[in-house]
Design a protein around this motif. Structure first.
Motif, PDB file in Angstrom:
ATOM      1  N   ASP A 113      47.914 -15.945 -30.701  1.00 26.43           N
ATOM      2  CA  ASP A 113      48.824 -17.076 -30.143  1.00 26.43           C
ATOM      3  C   ASP A 113      50.060 -16.277 -29.401  1.00 26.43           C
ATOM      4  OD1 ASP A 113      50.399 -19.341 -30.203  1.00 26.43           O
ATOM      5  OD2 ASP A 113      51.780 -18.692 -31.928  1.00 26.43           O
ATOM      6  N   PRO A 114      49.473 -15.471 -28.445  1.00 30.54           N
ATOM      7  CA  PRO A 114      50.488 -14.839 -27.542  1.00 30.54           C
ATOM      8  C   PRO A 114      51.274 -15.664 -26.861  1.00 30.54           C
ATOM      9  CG  PRO A 114      48.380 -15.205 -26.517  1.00 30.54           C
ATOM     10  CD  PRO A 114      48.104 -15.798 -27.803  1.00 30.54           C
ATOM     11  N   HIS A 115      51.106 -17.004 -26.584  1.00 28.61           N
ATOM     12  CA  HIS A 115      51.966 -17.800 -25.905  1.00 28.61           C
ATOM     13  C   HIS A 115      52.809 -18.753 -26.902  1.00 28.61           C
ATOM     14  CE1 HIS A 115      49.921 -16.378 -22.279  1.00 28.61           C
ATOM     15  NE2 HIS A 115      48.803 -16.967 -22.588  1.00 28.61           N
ATOM     16  N   ARG A 116      52.781 -18.604 -27.949  1.00 30.60           N
ATOM     17  CA  ARG A 116      53.618 -19.255 -29.156  1.00 30.60           C
ATOM     18  C   ARG A 116      53.563 -20.710 -28.908  1.00 30.60           C
ATOM     19  NH1 ARG A 116      55.474 -14.142 -28.473  1.00 30.60           N
ATOM     20  NH2 ARG A 116      56.388 -13.148 -30.082  1.00 30.60           N
ATOM     21  N   ARG A 117      52.140 -21.225 -28.973  1.00 31.57           N
ATOM     22  CA  ARG A 117      51.831 -22.695 -28.920  1.00 31.57           C
ATOM     23  C   ARG A 117      51.844 -23.313 -30.004  1.00 31.57           C
ATOM     24  NH1 ARG A 117      46.722 -23.387 -25.224  1.00 31.57           N
ATOM     25  NH2 ARG A 117      46.283 -21.469 -26.731  1.00 31.57           N
ATOM     26  N   PRO A 118      52.494 -24.406 -30.452  1.00 30.71           N
ATOM     27  CA  PRO A 118      52.597 -24.947 -31.662  1.00 30.71           C
ATOM     28  C   PRO A 118      51.128 -25.791 -31.637  1.00 30.71           C
ATOM     29  CG  PRO A 118      54.554 -25.352 -30.722  1.00 30.71           C
ATOM     30  CD  PRO A 118      53.892 -24.616 -29.833  1.00 30.71           C
ATOM     31  N   GLY A 119      50.501 -25.683 -32.946  1.00 32.86           N
ATOM     32  CA  GLY A 119      49.072 -26.217 -33.198  1.00 32.86           C
ATOM     33  C   GLY A 119      48.030 -25.293 -32.863  1.00 32.86           C
ATOM     34  N   ARG A 120      48.338 -23.863 -32.204  1.00 32.52           N
ATOM     35  CA  ARG A 120      47.326 -23.152 -31.822  1.00 32.52           C
ATOM     36  C   ARG A 120      46.840 -22.325 -33.281  1.00 32.52           C
ATOM     37  NH1 ARG A 120      42.782 -20.491 -29.659  1.00 32.52           N
ATOM     38  NH2 ARG A 120      43.026 -18.391 -29.654  1.00 32.52           N
ATOM     39  N   LEU A 121      47.634 -21.783 -33.907  1.00 30.28           N
ATOM     40  CA  LEU A 121      47.394 -20.771 -34.983  1.00 30.28           C
ATOM     41  C   LEU A 121      47.881 -21.521 -36.701  1.00 30.28           C
ATOM     42  CD1 LEU A 121      46.126 -18.350 -35.906  1.00 30.28           C
ATOM     43  CD2 LEU A 121      48.285 -17.038 -35.565  1.00 30.28           C
ATOM     44  N   THR A 122      46.718 -21.347 -37.333  1.00 30.07           N
ATOM     45  CA  THR A 122      47.103 -21.678 -38.574  1.00 30.07           C
ATOM     46  C   THR A 122      46.853 -20.263 -39.549  1.00 30.07           C
ATOM     47  OG1 THR A 122      46.589 -24.053 -38.735  1.00 30.07           O
ATOM     48  CG2 THR A 122      46.538 -22.794 -40.846  1.00 30.07           C
ATOM     49  N   LEU A 123      47.793 -20.024 -40.367  1.00 30.06           N
ATOM     50  CA  LEU A 123      47.631 -18.906 -41.232  1.00 30.06           C
ATOM     51  C   LEU A 123      47.493 -19.636 -42.731  1.00 30.06           C
ATOM     52  CD1 LEU A 123      50.114 -16.064 -40.062  1.00 30.06           C
ATOM     53  CD2 LEU A 123      47.575 -16.338 -39.578  1.00 30.06           C
ATOM     54  N   ILE A 124      46.217 -19.165 -43.416  1.00 31.41           N
ATOM     55  CA  ILE A 124      45.852 -19.665 -44.750  1.00 31.41           C
ATOM     56  C   ILE A 124      46.197 -18.465 -45.910  1.00 31.41           C
ATOM     57  CG2 ILE A 124      44.125 -20.799 -46.054  1.00 31.41           C
ATOM     58  CD1 ILE A 124      42.808 -21.444 -43.473  1.00 31.41           C
ATOM     59  N   SER A 125      47.114 -18.934 -46.513  1.00 37.40           N
ATOM     60  CA  SER A 125      47.417 -17.756 -47.717  1.00 37.40           C
ATOM     61  C   SER A 125      46.535 -17.921 -48.623  1.00 37.40           C
ATOM     62  CB  SER A 125      48.943 -17.981 -48.267  1.00 37.40           C
ATOM     63  OG  SER A 125      49.242 -17.309 -49.292  1.00 37.40           O
ATOM     64  N   ARG A 126      45.935 -16.779 -49.248  1.00 35.63           N
ATOM     65  CA  ARG A 126      44.933 -16.746 -50.538  1.00 35.63           C
ATOM     66  C   ARG A 126      45.134 -15.409 -51.086  1.00 35.63           C
ATOM     67  NH1 ARG A 126      41.725 -13.350 -51.331  1.00 35.63           N
ATOM     68  NH2 ARG A 126      39.518 -14.195 -51.297  1.00 35.63           N
ATOM     69  N   MET A 127      46.348 -15.376 -51.655  1.00 39.61           N
ATOM     70  CA  MET A 127      46.910 -14.164 -52.478  1.00 39.61           C
ATOM     71  C   MET A 127      46.338 -14.146 -53.954  1.00 39.61           C
ATOM     72  SD  MET A 127      48.784 -12.785 -50.180  1.00 39.61           S
ATOM     73  CE  MET A 127      49.306 -13.066 -48.690  1.00 39.61           C
ATOM     74  N   GLY A 128      46.291 -14.973 -54.728  1.00 44.13           N
ATOM     75  CA  GLY A 128      46.138 -14.994 -56.166  1.00 44.13           C
ATOM     76  C   GLY A 128      47.428 -15.165 -56.610  1.00 44.13           C
ATOM     77  N   GLN A 129      47.295 -15.805 -57.983  1.00 41.80           N
ATOM     78  CA  GLN A 129      48.643 -16.094 -58.729  1.00 41.80           C
ATOM     79  C   GLN A 129      49.437 -14.978 -58.952  1.00 41.80           C
ATOM     80  OE1 GLN A 129      48.229 -17.682 -62.757  1.00 41.80           O
ATOM     81  NE2 GLN A 129      50.230 -18.474 -62.899  1.00 41.80           N
ATOM     82  N   GLN A 130      48.979 -13.824 -59.198  1.00 42.23           N
ATOM     83  CA  GLN A 130      49.690 -12.682 -59.841  1.00 42.23           C
ATOM     84  C   GLN A 130      50.219 -11.856 -58.681  1.00 42.23           C
ATOM     85  OE1 GLN A 130      50.263 -12.138 -62.878  1.00 42.23           O
ATOM     86  NE2 GLN A 130      48.931 -14.046 -63.316  1.00 42.23           N
ATOM     87  N   ARG A 131      49.826 -12.271 -57.495  1.00 44.10           N
ATOM     88  CA  ARG A 131      50.367 -11.632 -56.325  1.00 44.10           C
ATOM     89  C   ARG A 131      51.171 -11.912 -55.150  1.00 44.10           C
ATOM     90  NH1 ARG A 131      44.724  -7.926 -54.834  1.00 44.10           N
ATOM     91  NH2 ARG A 131      44.782  -6.703 -56.814  1.00 44.10           N
ATOM     92  N   ILE A 132      51.083 -13.488 -55.220  1.00 42.00           N
ATOM     93  CA  ILE A 132      51.869 -14.045 -54.087  1.00 42.00           C
ATOM     94  C   ILE A 132      53.194 -13.933 -54.009  1.00 42.00           C
ATOM     95  CG2 ILE A 132      51.982 -16.404 -55.336  1.00 42.00           C
ATOM     96  CD1 ILE A 132      51.148 -17.798 -52.898  1.00 42.00           C
ATOM     97  N   ALA A 133      53.855 -13.745 -55.006  1.00 43.96           N
ATOM     98  CA  ALA A 133      55.209 -13.749 -54.890  1.00 43.96           C
ATOM     99  C   ALA A 133      55.724 -12.635 -54.387  1.00 43.96           C
ATOM    100  CB  ALA A 133      55.964 -13.877 -56.626  1.00 43.96           C
TER     101      ALA A 133
END
Length: 404
Positions: A267-287
């Motif tokens: 996302d070098p041009h910072r365009r809305p809608g281009r990049l989604t980040l999907i968090s998959r941390m685990g309950q014990q680690r996310i915080a």
């Protein structure tokens, strides 16, 4: 499998900048099968490159616009479907059920969250899987691990586990049937899958002659998993040149530098809608692990859509060694995800689930009261999926967290 008539390899289409669909071939790549004959694989991929695309450029652009709304808190994404898709008629029947489930859950989310829901299916291409180990012991024999039906078969024999490049064609024709089935069911669900076997994806990458953009037309939203998100590696650099919206899964090993480099590459041009980040941390680690990542992305000004995959970080071995997930851990991670995003002034953009759209017994919770019931109806090709009642419970928990 019957062999197609193989074509002479054609030269790559001209590019408008330094990126080309074949550029990934010069870069390090992980999570790949050991194909028995690379020339055969390339010939199959060349044949694929002459077949019709599965998605349209205007559809892809519309999804990018809708994901921009999600990143701004004006829409919500529900991404759901199989861990690993079946082939043939089983896939079309599964797609019908998934379409109904995603539509029904999406309608609930729209009512409860007072914003439109964007339905994304893990459908029409979810045929290849990364694995934690390349081999496994089966009845005393060391075999290549099952990597999804694009690569090999799940049965525990040497023949079944040998990678077969002609499976790419079976997956393409199944994906075409699934896309047609979704359209016949009334649409409203976009396709998405993990980009893993890049020979397949390269073959379905096409140049838009009007704009000069390259689009991956095997799907609407391609994503890269946590195991293949190396910024200097093949998978992310393949995504970098596409006009599609793209997504990356981010696990607990991701550092601030990792995530900022992902954002800079995709996302070098910072365009809305281009990049989604999907968090998959685990309950014990996310915080502990998610807050510094969110804070860094906000400070860098990237308008990403943050989604929660509260399933993959909570996979455990249950009774008899079978893989499972516990509903309370999924809900716990999802609740913390909402708290973290809100604590940084952001709205959660979406939810990523693996669902069966059937009454399976693969995860523990709700109708599956304990691990002793897992064997009753465990049918997943790979990872455990939520049944209908469990999916409803997760959506209920999300709504409750969003209304706090």
């Amino acid at each position: 499998m019957a062999s197609p008539q193989l074509l002479v390899r054609r030269p790559e289409a001209p590019t408008t900048d330094s990126w080309s669909p074949a550029g990934w071939r010069t870069l390090p790549i992980t999570q790949q099968p050991t194909w028995p004959d690379r020339d055969e694989l390339d010939a199959v991929a060349d044949y694929l490159s002459g077949l019709p695309a599965l998605t349209g450029v205007e559809e892809i652009r519309r999804l990018r616009e809708e994901l921009a709304l999600a990143s701004a808190g004006k829409a919500f994404v529900l991404q759901a479907g199989d861990c690993a898709e079946p082939l043939g008629m089983a896939a079309t029947a599964s797609a019908r059920a998934k379409h109904r489930a995603i539509t029904s859950l999406g309608e609930r989310l729209t009512r409860e969250l007072h914003r439109p829901t964007i339905g994304l299916g893990r459908l029409g291409g979810q045929f290849a899987k990364p694995r934690s180990e390349p081999f496994e012991a089966v009845d005393g024999q060391l075999l290549p691990v099952f990597r999804g039906l694009m690569v090999n078969e799940p049965e525990g024999t040497a023949l079944a586990r040998q990678p077969d490049p002609y499976r790419l064609l079976s997956c393409y024709y199944t994906a075409r049937q699934v896309v047609a089935e979704l359209a016949q069911a009334g649409g409203g669900v976009w396709t998405s899958h993990e980009v893993l076997i890049l020979e397949y994806e390269q073959a379905l990458t096409r140049l838009d002659e009007v704009t000069g953009e390259w689009f991956l037309r095997s799907t609407h939203l391609p994503w890269v998993g946590d195991r293949t998100r190396g910024v200097d590696d093949a998978h992310l650099n393949f995504l970098a040149g596409l006009g599609n919206p793209v997504a990356v899964k981010v696990g607990p090993s991701a550092t601030v530098d990792d995530v900022l480099r992902i954002c800079a590459l995709l996302d070098p041009h910072r365009r809305p809608g281009r990049l989604t980040l999907i968090s998959r941390m685990g309950q014990q680690r996310i915080a502990d692990h998610l807050p510094p990542l969110v804070r860094a992305v906000v400070d860098a000004g990237h308008p990403v859509a943050w989604m929660s995959d509260a399933m993959h970080g909570n996979t455990v071995r249950g009774a008899g060694g079978v893989k499972t997930r516990h509903l309370d851990a999924i809900v716990g991670e999802l609740t913390t995800f909402v708290e973290v995003l809100r604590g940084h002034g952001l709205e959660p953009a979406g939810l990523h689930l693996e669902i069966a759209a059937d009454d399976v017994t693969e995860c523990v919770g709700a109708s599956v009261t304990d691990e002793s019931q897992l064997g009753r109806n465990y049918r997943s090709l790979c990872d455990p999926r939520l049944n209908n009642e469990q999916a409803d419970a997760v959506v209920d928990a999300l709504v409750a967290a969003m209304h706090r």
